[in-house]
Design a protein around this motif. Structure first.
Motif, PDB file in Angstrom:
ATOM      1  N   GLU A  89       0.943  -1.044   0.056  1.00  0.00           N
ATOM      2  CA  GLU A  89       0.103  -0.044  -0.123  1.00  0.00           C
ATOM      3  C   GLU A  89       0.779   1.052   0.007  1.00  0.00           C
ATOM      4  OE1 GLU A  89      -3.445   2.383   0.094  1.00  0.00           O
ATOM      5  OE2 GLU A  89      -3.287   0.238  -0.309  1.00  0.00           O
ATOM      6  N   SER A 130       1.454   4.323  -2.910  1.00  0.00           N
ATOM      7  CA  SER A 130       1.367   5.681  -2.503  1.00  0.00           C
ATOM      8  C   SER A 130       2.700   6.543  -3.150  1.00  0.00           C
ATOM      9  CB  SER A 130       1.187   5.946  -1.018  1.00  0.00           C
ATOM     10  OG  SER A 130      -0.161   5.378  -0.328  1.00  0.00           O
ATOM     11  N   LYS A 166      -4.361  -1.715  14.622  1.00  0.00           N
ATOM     12  CA  LYS A 166      -5.066  -2.892  13.881  1.00  0.00           C
ATOM     13  C   LYS A 166      -6.403  -2.206  12.729  1.00  0.00           C
ATOM     14  CE  LYS A 166      -3.978  -6.556  16.950  1.00  0.00           C
ATOM     15  NZ  LYS A 166      -4.759  -7.336  17.821  1.00  0.00           N
ATOM     16  N   LEU A 167      -5.690  -1.495  11.916  1.00  0.00           N
ATOM     17  CA  LEU A 167      -6.810  -0.584  11.046  1.00  0.00           C
ATOM     18  C   LEU A 167      -6.845  -1.195   9.566  1.00  0.00           C
ATOM     19  CD1 LEU A 167      -5.543   2.800  12.340  1.00  0.00           C
ATOM     20  CD2 LEU A 167      -7.616   1.423  12.928  1.00  0.00           C
ATOM     21  N   SER A 168      -7.652  -0.626   8.666  1.00  0.00           N
ATOM     22  CA  SER A 168      -7.600  -0.861   7.323  1.00  0.00           C
ATOM     23  C   SER A 168      -6.230  -0.750   6.688  1.00  0.00           C
ATOM     24  CB  SER A 168      -8.851  -0.282   6.617  1.00  0.00           C
ATOM     25  OG  SER A 168      -8.319   1.013   6.581  1.00  0.00           O
ATOM     26  N   ASP A 223      -5.185   1.345   4.150  1.00  0.00           N
ATOM     27  CA  ASP A 223      -5.059   2.501   3.923  1.00  0.00           C
ATOM     28  C   ASP A 223      -4.875   3.376   4.860  1.00  0.00           C
ATOM     29  OD1 ASP A 223      -7.836   1.831   4.203  1.00  0.00           O
ATOM     30  OD2 ASP A 223      -8.383   3.893   3.288  1.00  0.00           O
ATOM     31  N   GLN A 224      -5.785   2.993   6.211  1.00  0.00           N
ATOM     32  CA  GLN A 224      -5.617   4.097   7.220  1.00  0.00           C
ATOM     33  C   GLN A 224      -4.195   3.379   8.128  1.00  0.00           C
ATOM     34  OE1 GLN A 224      -9.341   2.156   9.316  1.00  0.00           O
ATOM     35  NE2 GLN A 224     -10.000   4.329   9.312  1.00  0.00           N
ATOM     36  N   ARG A 225      -3.642   2.217   7.820  1.00  0.00           N
ATOM     37  CA  ARG A 225      -2.425   2.220   8.656  1.00  0.00           C
ATOM     38  C   ARG A 225      -1.251   2.721   7.728  1.00  0.00           C
ATOM     39  NH1 ARG A 225      -1.368  -4.631   9.795  1.00  0.00           N
ATOM     40  NH2 ARG A 225      -1.968  -4.101  12.059  1.00  0.00           N
ATOM     41  N   ALA A 264      -1.430   5.468   6.021  1.00  0.00           N
ATOM     42  CA  ALA A 264      -1.756   7.078   6.471  1.00  0.00           C
ATOM     43  C   ALA A 264      -1.196   7.120   7.875  1.00  0.00           C
ATOM     44  CB  ALA A 264      -3.201   7.450   6.550  1.00  0.00           C
ATOM     45  N   PHE A 265      -1.138   6.414   8.855  1.00  0.00           N
ATOM     46  CA  PHE A 265      -0.665   6.305  10.309  1.00  0.00           C
ATOM     47  C   PHE A 265       0.880   6.421  10.142  1.00  0.00           C
ATOM     48  CE2 PHE A 265       1.396   4.112  13.711  1.00  0.00           C
ATOM     49  CZ  PHE A 265       0.774   4.956  14.726  1.00  0.00           C
ATOM     50  N   THR A 272       3.367  12.627   2.680  1.00  0.00           N
ATOM     51  CA  THR A 272       2.204  12.293   2.146  1.00  0.00           C
ATOM     52  C   THR A 272       2.228  11.469   0.885  1.00  0.00           C
ATOM     53  OG1 THR A 272       2.277  14.187   1.130  1.00  0.00           O
ATOM     54  CG2 THR A 272       1.338  14.646   3.143  1.00  0.00           C
TER      55      THR A 272
END
Length: 198
Positions: free
Chosen positions: A28, A32, A171-173, A175-177, A179-180, A188
């Motif tokens: 992922e 990006s 433990k996130l999706s 895309d959220q991981r 972004a974290f 970015t």
């Protein structure tokens, strides 16, 4: 401290026990615009299984450990000469080899200790916690979930003792991981057209 230690703030390690979602996260991040250095352990296992070699965790753990150290140093050095000017992520780092030694209760060689101190990454290391709901085994990942838990704890302690700061990735999706992680390193998503996997 080792003479001529290399400090690379643009080399970011993502680590964790097996099956915690590292590769998914790294892919992922690559989408990006951030390339990454692939995990040497899986490459070694695949090559050894193909060639019927014995440098495998379940056959000759010390031989496997030493080969993992060689390849990890090689990956670090190759990354030094191939820089694009952007942050580079690593699927595990040299201290993972030290953690593996601790996990199998193997004697720690002076060469391994020296390598951990000589080849330094960004002080902040991202670690993915065990996640039972997504955990799966395969032909190269044969550990059960209890072993994955033990690996995580040993990795955490080994990196701490090697003077790194651990950041636990929630433990996130995926895309959220991503972004974290990018938020923590002050980045970015960027145009990925000009980047290829390292």
């Amino acid at each position: 401290m080792i003479d001529h230690a290399l400090f690379r703030n643009d080399f970011i390690i993502i680590t964790g026990g097996p099956g915690a979602g590292k590769t998914t996260l790294l892919n992922e991040l690559r989408r990006s615009g951030y390339p990454y250095v692939t995990e040497v352990a899986r490459e070694i296992i695949q090559a050894e299984m193909s060639s019927r070699g014995d440098a495998l965790p379940w056959k000759s753990a010390i031989k496997y450990r030493d080969l993992m150290l060689d390849r990890s140093i090689e990956s670090y050095r190759k990354a030094l000469s191939n820089r694009s000017g952007h942050m580079l992520f690593f699927d595990r780092g040299i201290p993972d080899t030290l953690a593996y030694s601790n996990l199998i209760h193997a004697p720690i060689s002076e060469r391994l200790e020296s390598a951990v101190q000589k080849y330094r990454y960004n002080k902040q290391v991202f670690i993915l916690p065990p996640w039972k709901e997504i955990y799966q085994t395969d032909s190269e990942r044969v550990q059960d979930f209890e072993e994955a838990l033990a690996t995580y704890h040993i990795l955490f302690e080994t990196y701490k003792q090697s003077d790194y700061e651990l950041i636990v990735v929630p433990k996130l999706s995926v895309d959220q991981r991503a972004a974290f992680v990018l938020g923590h390193v002050g980045q970015t998503p960027i145009d990925s057209e000009s980047f290829a996997q390292s």
